[in-house]
Design an enzyme around this catalytic site. Structure first.
Site: not given
Ligand code: VGL
Ligand code: ZN
Length: 207
Positions: A12, A110, A155
């Protein structure tokens, strides 16, 4: 240099999580040079993208009267509510422009189911819907997973924990990660990872 049985999962590294993004991870941009150098040492690299439809259930804006970082209970358990982020096809969902990992073989998206969140790259928050990543890695002869990216306590941690759960050796490369750290989440994540046998390490020690 890690051998062909290892993969680097870069989690991410997207605009929404960078400084100025809607879920800005403090100093999130600092991971980028570390990851760029680290990824060069891996033959196998997988990138993930948080990839939510507009109106996703993990967004506070989908729950009238709620605000970001409130915690609610859904059918699959506790859900932290987030500002809108990583909406499919928007600038926030794009991989950060300075990320240089052209040799990555797979970009795994995802969190695309409207009603289920997925911090983990392996198993969604309902605890049963899988992304297919386990099978992909197994079919490529991979049994060791190194995880880096954003955010350590969400994540990254969930991906490393699920890697252990589905039978991989797993390590989190701490200097190639940054955390959100809300409501004690970072300490809690490291506690769970230690208990699950996820190794914490530094990028300089990846051999
Ligand atoms: C994430 C909060 C919401 C992350 C993803 O990538 O850690 N955190 N969605
Ligand atoms: Zn998300």
């Amino acid at each position: 240099m890690p051998d062909a049985s290892a993969v680097l999962i870069v989690v991410d590294v997207q605009n929404s999580f960078m400084p100025g993004g809607s879920v800005a991870v403090p100093r999130g941009d600092e991971v980028v040079p570390v990851i760029n150098a680290l990824a060069k040492r891996f033959a196998n690299v997988v990138l993930t993208q948080d990839w939510h439809p507009a109106g996703h259930r993990s967004f506070a804006s989908s729950h009238p009267g709620r605000k970001p970082f409130d915690v609610i209970t859904l059918d699959y358990g506790e859900q932290i509510l987030w500002p809108d982020h990583c909406v499919q096809g928007t600038d926030g969902a794009r991989l950060y422009r300075d990320l240089e990992v052209a040799h990555a073989q797979l970009v795994l998206r995802k969190g695309d189911h409207p009603n289920v969140d997925s911090y983990s790259a392996f198993i969604e928050a309902d605890g049963k819907t899988t992304t297919g990543l386990r099978g992909y890695l197994r079919e490529r002869g991979i049994d060791k997973v190194y995880v880096c990216g954003l955010a350590t306590d969400f994540c990254v941690a969930w991906t490393a924990l699920d890697a252990r759960k589905v039978g991989f050796a797993a390590a989190v490369i701490d200097d190639a990660c940054r955390a959100i750290d809300t409501q004690g989440s970072l300490a809690a994540a490291w506690e769970r990872m230690e208990r699950a046998g996820v190794k914490g390490m530094q990028s300089g020690n990846v051999a």
